[in-house]
Design a protein around this motif. Sequence first.
Motif, PDB file in Angstrom:
ATOM      1  N   ASP A 166      53.907   3.566 -18.711  1.00 58.42           N
ATOM      2  CA  ASP A 166      55.195   2.951 -18.981  1.00 58.42           C
ATOM      3  C   ASP A 166      55.348   1.655 -18.199  1.00 58.42           C
ATOM      4  OD1 ASP A 166      55.902   5.070 -20.587  1.00 58.42           O
ATOM      5  OD2 ASP A 166      56.768   6.209 -18.923  1.00 58.42           O
ATOM      6  N   LYS A 167      56.332   0.862 -18.625  1.00 60.52           N
ATOM      7  CA  LYS A 167      56.675  -0.359 -17.908  1.00 60.52           C
ATOM      8  C   LYS A 167      58.067  -0.189 -17.320  1.00 60.52           C
ATOM      9  CE  LYS A 167      53.232  -1.588 -20.641  1.00 60.52           C
ATOM     10  NZ  LYS A 167      53.140  -0.217 -21.217  1.00 60.52           N
ATOM     11  N   ASP A 168      58.347  -0.864 -16.210  1.00 60.30           N
ATOM     12  CA  ASP A 168      59.714  -0.809 -15.672  1.00 60.30           C
ATOM     13  C   ASP A 168      60.580  -1.821 -16.438  1.00 60.30           C
ATOM     14  OD1 ASP A 168      59.316  -3.355 -14.655  1.00 60.30           O
ATOM     15  OD2 ASP A 168      59.003  -2.686 -12.609  1.00 60.30           O
ATOM     16  N   LYS A 169      61.856  -1.924 -16.041  1.00 59.05           N
ATOM     17  CA  LYS A 169      62.796  -2.787 -16.809  1.00 59.05           C
ATOM     18  C   LYS A 169      62.305  -4.232 -16.937  1.00 59.05           C
ATOM     19  CE  LYS A 169      64.418  -1.442 -12.629  1.00 59.05           C
ATOM     20  NZ  LYS A 169      64.737  -0.106 -12.115  1.00 59.05           N
ATOM     21  N   ASP A 170      61.570  -4.705 -15.899  1.00 58.04           N
ATOM     22  CA  ASP A 170      61.101  -6.097 -15.937  1.00 58.04           C
ATOM     23  C   ASP A 170      59.786  -6.241 -16.705  1.00 58.04           C
ATOM     24  OD1 ASP A 170      63.254  -6.920 -14.285  1.00 58.04           O
ATOM     25  OD2 ASP A 170      62.173  -6.124 -12.543  1.00 58.04           O
ATOM     26  N   GLY A 171      59.189  -5.125 -17.072  1.00 57.20           N
ATOM     27  CA  GLY A 171      57.935  -5.190 -17.821  1.00 57.20           C
ATOM     28  C   GLY A 171      56.699  -4.936 -16.961  1.00 57.20           C
ATOM     29  N   TYR A 172      56.898  -4.632 -15.680  1.00 60.94           N
ATOM     30  CA  TYR A 172      55.751  -4.347 -14.815  1.00 60.94           C
ATOM     31  C   TYR A 172      55.229  -2.933 -15.080  1.00 60.94           C
ATOM     32  CZ  TYR A 172      56.616  -8.596 -12.147  1.00 60.94           C
ATOM     33  OH  TYR A 172      56.750  -9.898 -11.792  1.00 60.94           O
ATOM     34  N   LEU A 173      53.928  -2.770 -14.934  1.00 60.80           N
ATOM     35  CA  LEU A 173      53.307  -1.456 -15.089  1.00 60.80           C
ATOM     36  C   LEU A 173      53.918  -0.473 -14.106  1.00 60.80           C
ATOM     37  CD1 LEU A 173      49.562  -2.497 -15.411  1.00 60.80           C
ATOM     38  CD2 LEU A 173      50.906  -1.288 -17.131  1.00 60.80           C
ATOM     39  N   SER A 174      54.164   0.743 -14.585  1.00 60.16           N
ATOM     40  CA  SER A 174      54.778   1.747 -13.715  1.00 60.16           C
ATOM     41  C   SER A 174      53.763   2.305 -12.718  1.00 60.16           C
ATOM     42  CB  SER A 174      55.359   2.888 -14.549  1.00 60.16           C
ATOM     43  OG  SER A 174      54.310   3.531 -15.246  1.00 60.16           O
ATOM     44  N   VAL A 175      52.497   2.101 -12.970  1.00 56.59           N
ATOM     45  CA  VAL A 175      51.502   2.616 -12.043  1.00 56.59           C
ATOM     46  C   VAL A 175      51.049   1.506 -11.097  1.00 56.59           C
ATOM     47  CG1 VAL A 175      49.591   2.225 -13.651  1.00 56.59           C
ATOM     48  CG2 VAL A 175      49.325   3.882 -11.826  1.00 56.59           C
ATOM     49  N   ILE A 176      51.132   1.813  -9.797  1.00 54.66           N
ATOM     50  CA  ILE A 176      50.869   0.816  -8.770  1.00 54.66           C
ATOM     51  C   ILE A 176      49.533   1.110  -8.113  1.00 54.66           C
ATOM     52  CG2 ILE A 176      51.777  -0.268  -6.675  1.00 54.66           C
ATOM     53  CD1 ILE A 176      53.768  -0.389  -8.918  1.00 54.66           C
ATOM     54  N   LEU A 177      48.598   0.202  -8.288  1.00 61.28           N
ATOM     55  CA  LEU A 177      47.278   0.380  -7.685  1.00 61.28           C
ATOM     56  C   LEU A 177      47.021  -0.730  -6.681  1.00 61.28           C
ATOM     57  CD1 LEU A 177      45.288   1.068 -10.984  1.00 61.28           C
ATOM     58  CD2 LEU A 177      45.986   2.773  -9.282  1.00 61.28           C
ATOM     59  N   SER A 178      46.277  -0.402  -5.640  1.00 59.77           N
ATOM     60  CA  SER A 178      45.880  -1.448  -4.695  1.00 59.77           C
ATOM     61  C   SER A 178      44.738  -2.246  -5.315  1.00 59.77           C
ATOM     62  CB  SER A 178      45.421  -0.817  -3.388  1.00 59.77           C
ATOM     63  OG  SER A 178      44.211  -0.123  -3.589  1.00 59.77           O
ATOM     64  N   ARG A 179      44.469  -3.407  -4.772  1.00 61.97           N
ATOM     65  CA  ARG A 179      43.337  -4.205  -5.257  1.00 61.97           C
ATOM     66  C   ARG A 179      42.032  -3.436  -5.048  1.00 61.97           C
ATOM     67  NH1 ARG A 179      47.539  -6.506  -6.595  1.00 61.97           N
ATOM     68  NH2 ARG A 179      47.850  -8.770  -6.529  1.00 61.97           N
ATOM     69  N   GLU A 180      42.016  -2.654  -3.995  1.00 63.38           N
ATOM     70  CA  GLU A 180      40.831  -1.832  -3.736  1.00 63.38           C
ATOM     71  C   GLU A 180      40.643  -0.800  -4.851  1.00 63.38           C
ATOM     72  OE1 GLU A 180      40.995   0.145   0.044  1.00 63.38           O
ATOM     73  OE2 GLU A 180      38.884   0.736  -0.023  1.00 63.38           O
ATOM     74  N   ASP A 181      41.760  -0.238  -5.345  1.00 64.12           N
ATOM     75  CA  ASP A 181      41.671   0.702  -6.464  1.00 64.12           C
ATOM     76  C   ASP A 181      41.118   0.004  -7.712  1.00 64.12           C
ATOM     77  OD1 ASP A 181      42.591   2.985  -5.173  1.00 64.12           O
ATOM     78  OD2 ASP A 181      44.692   2.529  -5.582  1.00 64.12           O
ATOM     79  N   TYR A 182      41.624  -1.196  -7.967  1.00 60.91           N
ATOM     80  CA  TYR A 182      41.109  -1.943  -9.119  1.00 60.91           C
ATOM     81  C   TYR A 182      39.597  -2.147  -8.973  1.00 60.91           C
ATOM     82  CZ  TYR A 182      45.669  -3.047 -11.116  1.00 60.91           C
ATOM     83  OH  TYR A 182      46.904  -2.949 -11.716  1.00 60.91           O
TER      84      TYR A 182
END
Lengths: 225, 225
Positions: A166-182
Amino acid sequence: MSKCDQCIIRQFNALKALGKDDLVRISGCKTSRFVQKGEVLFREGESINGIFCVKDGVCKLSKLSANGKDQIVKLVVKGDLIGQRSLVSDEKSNLTAVAVNEMEVCFIPKSEILHDLSKNASFSLDMLQDMAKELRIADNVIVDMAQKSVKQRLADVLIYLHETFDKDKDGYLSVILSREDYASLVGTATESAIRILSQFKKEGLIATTGKHVMILDLEGLRRIE
Amino acid sequence: MSKCDQCIIRQFNALKALGKDDLVRISGCKTSRFVQKGEVLFREGESINGIFCVKDGVCKLSKLSANGKDQIVKLVVKGDLIGQRSLVSDEKSNLTAVAVNEMEVCFIPKSEILHDLSKNASFSLDMLQDMAKELRIADNVIVDMAQKSVKQRLADVLIYLHETFDKDKDGYLSVILSREDYASLVGTATESAIRILSQFKKEGLIATTGKHVMILDLEGLRRIE
DNA sequence: ATTAAAACATGACAAATATCATAGTTTAAA
DNA sequence: TTTAAACTATGATATTTGTCATGTTTTAAT
């Protein structure tokens, strides 16, 4: 304690093949718990002795490589089961599971599942189909890891996240990953992941504020090569 | 026509879970054939409509990547089944199968296998266990592809071949792969595979004459990083 | 045995990626 | 609110890997 036969989540996994009687029996011995962000559900090499059914939240399944880096093999989301592979082959876990955000999971002991696998052919077939699907996805990941550039793989991850979460109201991804996760998802150095994300941002493909990421140009990401 | 219940090969795969009656039934509708080196058993996107049981020979399962290169996902050897994944999920094949050397295979129609999967829980469980094993191996391949260097991956392939296949009287591996196959197994350019094999040869880790490869220093290969 | 095609080999160079160093920014705890 | 720790960012540089070009060797068909 909520009951399995009234749980919507099971529609999304192999448990849907079970009848009311079996679900009631499972309800009686399952445990339900919340797992906080960053908490380890289990580690590589541990015996799980059951399966987890993810009612809410996201979890990363990773494996330690020889050079000491973690490689995320897959993300597990609401509705998925965790631990079927180890349960079926009666082995310790080959993966480590860590919560990416707060999760709610049910744990069903091994004996209950094995009971159903041995009695209920349609449940076994459903489980088999789930695993066949996982295997097809794994084959695709192998090819991508072997043949695509880091930049392509990172674009793929962003597209996957955009289509999955999902996205939040502003359109950001609801899942938050660190750059290390990416980096760990793509199989590259953290600096490389950071660099490419910065580049995507400059090119207007994504927007970022801290760890929050928004996909701006999906087609642009698909065109990456 | 040879009979399944007298075939030793089935001990090595899920068919071992079937009883004599089922094996006799399967014998009645299976077909057996020889496949010559380089021949295509089936292609990505085709319906297989059954499973192959490999009685002899070696087969490569590959997938075409977006950039047009073939990636070998796995080698299939005597005793293995091919096509279970597609059969179980009722999909067209996600892989292409090509004989690496002359093979002898039996083909069992889909309907027969589905019949047993729906009736015989222990057969289903065995199939499930086979697939769970494949999935674990696939997870390992993903991590290796993502984290190891091309040189390490090529060393791993050589070790795997050494541990899996027979050697001829001189000690050369019985399985003959082209340099392109080696490249396709590790996911690299053919020239890179050639270069690294040359280097291994110079360092005394392997010996080569044409396509024939012999492992000289297993421990040395394990130490590659 | 001859010969054409395929496969192998290697150099030169380009591109992709990793590593190391350093600095700025965000996050979360006290 | 302050502050330390963790995370993000970016430059410089080294290493790995890919690509293109070219020549040699092997293989298999005639």
